[in-house]
Scaffold this motif. Sequence first.
Motif, mmCIF file in Angstrom:
data_model
loop_
_atom_site.group_PDB
_atom_site.id
_atom_site.type_symbol
_atom_site.label_atom_id
_atom_site.label_comp_id
_atom_site.label_asym_id
_atom_site.label_seq_id
_atom_site.Cartn_x
_atom_site.Cartn_y
_atom_site.Cartn_z
ATOM 1 N N LEU A 164 12.655 8.767 -4.304
ATOM 2 C CA LEU A 164 11.793 9.863 -4.750
ATOM 3 C C LEU A 164 10.749 10.222 -3.695
ATOM 4 O O LEU A 164 9.913 11.101 -3.917
ATOM 5 N N GLY A 165 10.778 9.563 -2.550
ATOM 6 C CA GLY A 165 9.836 9.891 -1.476
ATOM 7 C C GLY A 165 8.864 8.770 -1.194
ATOM 8 O O GLY A 165 9.043 7.635 -1.669
ATOM 9 N N LEU A 166 7.825 9.091 -0.403
ATOM 10 C CA LEU A 166 6.789 8.095 -0.118
ATOM 11 C C LEU A 166 6.029 7.784 -1.403
ATOM 12 O O LEU A 166 5.711 8.681 -2.187
ATOM 13 N N ILE A 167 5.691 6.510 -1.588
ATOM 14 C CA ILE A 167 4.983 6.096 -2.798
ATOM 15 C C ILE A 167 3.646 5.463 -2.402
ATOM 16 O O ILE A 167 3.607 4.473 -1.658
ATOM 17 N N ASP A 168 2.580 6.058 -2.903
ATOM 18 C CA ASP A 168 1.259 5.442 -2.773
ATOM 19 C C ASP A 168 1.152 4.412 -3.897
ATOM 20 O O ASP A 168 0.985 4.759 -5.065
ATOM 21 N N VAL A 169 1.272 3.142 -3.533
ATOM 22 C CA VAL A 169 1.398 2.098 -4.567
ATOM 23 C C VAL A 169 0.105 1.989 -5.377
ATOM 24 O O VAL A 169 0.139 1.788 -6.596
ATOM 25 N N GLU A 170 -1.034 2.133 -4.688
ATOM 26 C CA GLU A 170 -2.299 1.979 -5.421
ATOM 27 C C GLU A 170 -2.502 3.115 -6.422
ATOM 28 O O GLU A 170 -3.032 2.901 -7.516
ATOM 29 N N LYS A 171 -2.073 4.332 -6.029
ATOM 30 C CA LYS A 171 -2.121 5.454 -6.992
ATOM 31 C C LYS A 171 -0.929 5.421 -7.947
ATOM 32 O O LYS A 171 -0.877 6.167 -8.923
ATOM 33 N N LYS A 185 0.832 -1.208 0.000
ATOM 34 C CA LYS A 185 0.000 0.000 0.000
ATOM 35 C C LYS A 185 0.860 1.250 0.000
ATOM 36 O O LYS A 185 0.626 2.175 -0.778
ATOM 37 N N LEU A 186 1.850 1.289 0.893
ATOM 38 C CA LEU A 186 2.695 2.481 1.003
ATOM 39 C C LEU A 186 4.148 2.013 1.049
ATOM 40 O O LEU A 186 4.490 1.097 1.803
ATOM 41 N N LYS A 187 4.998 2.621 0.214
ATOM 42 C CA LYS A 187 6.424 2.281 0.211
ATOM 43 C C LYS A 187 7.210 3.587 0.165
ATOM 44 O O LYS A 187 6.631 4.675 0.085
#
Lengths: 580, 580
Positions: free
Chosen positions: B564-571, B558-560
């Motif tokens: 490049l920063g925090l990644i919203d995997v679903e978005k 879900k979140l990684k």
Amino acid sequence: MTDNHLRDVIDVAAGRKPADIVLKNAKVINVVSHEIYEADVAILGDRIAGLGTYDGKTTYDLKGRHVCPGFIDAHVHIESSLLSVPEFARTVVARGTTAVVADPHEFANVMGAEGIAFVLRAAQYAPIDVFITLSSCVPASPLESTGVALGAEDLESFFANKWVLGLAEVMNYPGVINAQEDVLKKLAIAAGKVIDGHAPSLSGNGLAAYAAAGIMSDHECVDADEAAEKLRQGMYIMIREGSQTRNLKALLPLVRKETASHFMFCTDDKDVEDLLSEGQIDYMVRTAIAQGLDPILAVRLASYNTARYFGLKQRGAVVPGYHADLTILEDLQECRVTEVFRRGELVAQDGRCIAPRDALGQKVPLRSSIDVHWMEIADFQIPAPEGTSEASPPNIHVIHARENHIDTERSVEPAVVRNGLLVADPDRDLAKIMVIDRHRASGEIGHGFVRGFGLKGGAIASTVAHDAHNMIIVGMSDDDMLAAGIHLIKLHGGLAIVHEGRVLADVPLPIAGLVSSEPAERVARQLHELSAAAKQLDCPFEQPFMSLAFLSLSVIGKLKVTNLGLIDVEKFAPIPLIAD
Amino acid sequence: MTDNHLRDVIDVAAGRKPADIVLKNAKVINVVSHEIYEADVAILGDRIAGLGTYDGKTTYDLKGRHVCPGFIDAHVHIESSLLSVPEFARTVVARGTTAVVADPHEFANVMGAEGIAFVLRAAQYAPIDVFITLSSCVPASPLESTGVALGAEDLESFFANKWVLGLAEVMNYPGVINAQEDVLKKLAIAAGKVIDGHAPSLSGNGLAAYAAAGIMSDHECVDADEAAEKLRQGMYIMIREGSQTRNLKALLPLVRKETASHFMFCTDDKDVEDLLSEGQIDYMVRTAIAQGLDPILAVRLASYNTARYFGLKQRGAVVPGYHADLTILEDLQECRVTEVFRRGELVAQDGRCIAPRDALGQKVPLRSSIDVHWMEIADFQIPAPEGTSEASPPNIHVIHARENHIDTERSVEPAVVRNGLLVADPDRDLAKIMVIDRHRASGEIGHGFVRGFGLKGGAIASTVAHDAHNMIIVGMSDDDMLAAGIHLIKLHGGLAIVHEGRVLADVPLPIAGLVSSEPAERVARQLHELSAAAKQLDCPFEQPFMSLAFLSLSVIGKLKVTNLGLIDVEKFAPIPLIAD
């Protein structure tokens, strides 16, 4: 596949675009998952795009019929059908075969590398895919003259051709076992490709040596024990069911679920009449099922296994991305082939090829092959040795031909002397036999006497005579033998029966003196008339030309005859006609 | 084989010359004929010459033990063992593996084409044969920076290398299904070679499209239904049993005698401790047999099937002419590997590799891979947004790490503000996480907060972080995080745990920052010490570095967090740390 075609296939599979063709109400025989189930088969161009639920521009309602991968003959000499490559293809595609691996052994023996190139050329007009393995034993014997010889250096460049899959049946197994230089050279150029074997009855350490040399398969097994030993050496087993040699029933018991992937079907040699009446690989599938083989395995041996063995990617199964070469079966008992698709096109229906004949396919260029020294009646006469006479004839070696046997027996018995010549004698079923060089017009003629053809007179003649395919003539009359020979020259090769100066029947085989240029049905009719003519001369053989064709094969049997004379096969040397 | 070697092998097979080695009193597991029987195995040089009765210069009395073909791992990332290629090879050959098909995905992500070339170079010093499939998805995600990218044009020339068998797991299955240009280009250059798949849970028309594209296999099946559907599409199934992902028991029921030829064994990712304690492919053979699979089939899935799938001629069976890569098993229950022959030489005995280490293998050239912008304490500090304070902290996105899961959960909760900075909080198990570009010294740092590691203080850091393998550091103390980062730079990459300025434990991984240059036992010991150190900091995870390694993998969970920063995997997009 081009990139664009692949893109389109993916689009169809994913359901974004309609297929060209969808087979509806199909029972798919899946030889990978070993299942039969209902699914639409979506086809785009020459490929199967997907199985599932699909829409297409054209729909075929299969009404519950079975979709198999198109059959593949693992090893066939097209020449044995007496048909040209395109006509052979038309005949077998009607029976569900969409690809064959052909060994152009006879064309190669007559025409050399040009014979191989010819098959590759002619195959472009065939409604099936004709792959080639390169004939590895040309000439087959040093005891007969051909016009050609194919060494490793002659074969090597063919491997660059995408239709060439490997080296054909390495018949010279003694050469392999003894690590003979010229044989190893041929194996070396085929490294990385498929190398087919041919080693009847070979076993023990000799077989180990043959397998160790990299020979991957064998199609000569006649019983399950022989095949089991070869399998144990890592060899793939091509089960053969041809016209003469029929090994299917004997070998089927060895095909177990655990070992099935190492078996495939081939016909090797099957004549046009049997192809038309029985079928080809479809006949093997039908027979195997009747013998109790799991129908899915039967289909797999007829397709997928062969594709895997030869490294033919994306062939031999009804799965996405594979070639849309499909054979539709009415059911899994009779296995009647109702439709055949090749490269996604319907090419055969209800046992008939419906693809149009390509006019260019009728005249694929190949130079004439009959080059015989001008013949006269004296060439057919055998002077009696000095000191012999009608009353005191010399003893001669006599060949005994037998129907359905490519070997022979032999005897020594008194000749018949008339007017200072050794002559034929219908009363004793003693015919004269001549083998005439037809490759180099050398005038070389081997002669002898043969028993078995039972002719009351006349002569029968052929330019199909394994493996060198010189002209071979058997007859009771020198005049008829000469006439038959001249007739064959005029035909550019073929089969003929002459009696009292008249041609009773013939089959022109103008292509290399080996095959016809006519459609299969016509060739079958001509052969039928030829058999009738042979019966007219009292010949007891059902297939006299089959027996004739092997009387010059100097590597099997007891006594044979080639252009170099009588051959004692066991001594592997020529012997004189007169026995001392 | 050279011509001369082939000649010698034939001579030995035929019984004319003695073998180099004869294995006596051997029970041969013949995966072709599906039999087990007693026979001498004669070896000459790197080949099996014959099976039967043979004499040799050296004789091994196997006392009834079983001779199998050497095992082949169908798909493995050597990097997951944390071992160099030669040390990995020494470890697995001791367990009966004589060949692997390696996908150098991690080396390729770090070093690009040079990483693939490095594996090919290093493999020359390995006591097994290391074949390569070319990593098809580098970089794996656009949401993280690597120093490299591998397009079709970068991969193409590798196909000329005889050790390169095809294209590795095509993970970008959406790209395939959508017929994406760059993906199709890679498939196109691999045409005629093997193309491996990787498509977890893909089914229906999407799977059909994937198969139609020519993807030949899958190793991601987790249950029999998934594998059955893929098999039905014509795909080969690689059954995987790694350290984390273990599919063997779930998939075995699908392996039937009729379909067995479409299955093979692989480990994918297996760490050094499991390799040493459990084994590798031998563990799968043993487990499969214990689960009821026919032992001969178990051995076949471990060898012959893989060789056939990859087109590896004359490998994977104990038959004449095949490579003398042989694994001897004490019995067919425990399947203890007692001896291993590779290229006809005894290389392992009683679970230990006895081949001498090649000194050159220790220093296969590869440039250093850790290229980090000079770090200062400020890089590890996260300023609190304006208008927030200890009393009124901002809400932040928090990643939830879980042991043995490469995905994550997420939450939004108040940050801890101290001295104008957002800081970690051991009481709430809220650690700071940093991902630092280590490829281009760009100074790019992504940061966030993570729950799950339970650290009471200190920091843990790694240069193994899928798939870009940037430097990833989790910690409760900025000072310790900085110290851990600098320590890894000095090690040229590795794993480390730092507490109160002191390195508690580390594992140097100087080769690409991914693998050690030490022997397996030493690496296992280091890892053991590392786990102990993590426990010392109260970390509840058995394998904290495994969890750590996947927190930057921006394609699953879900979140990684990446550089490049925090990644919203679903978005599939970066998001700010501060939640509004």
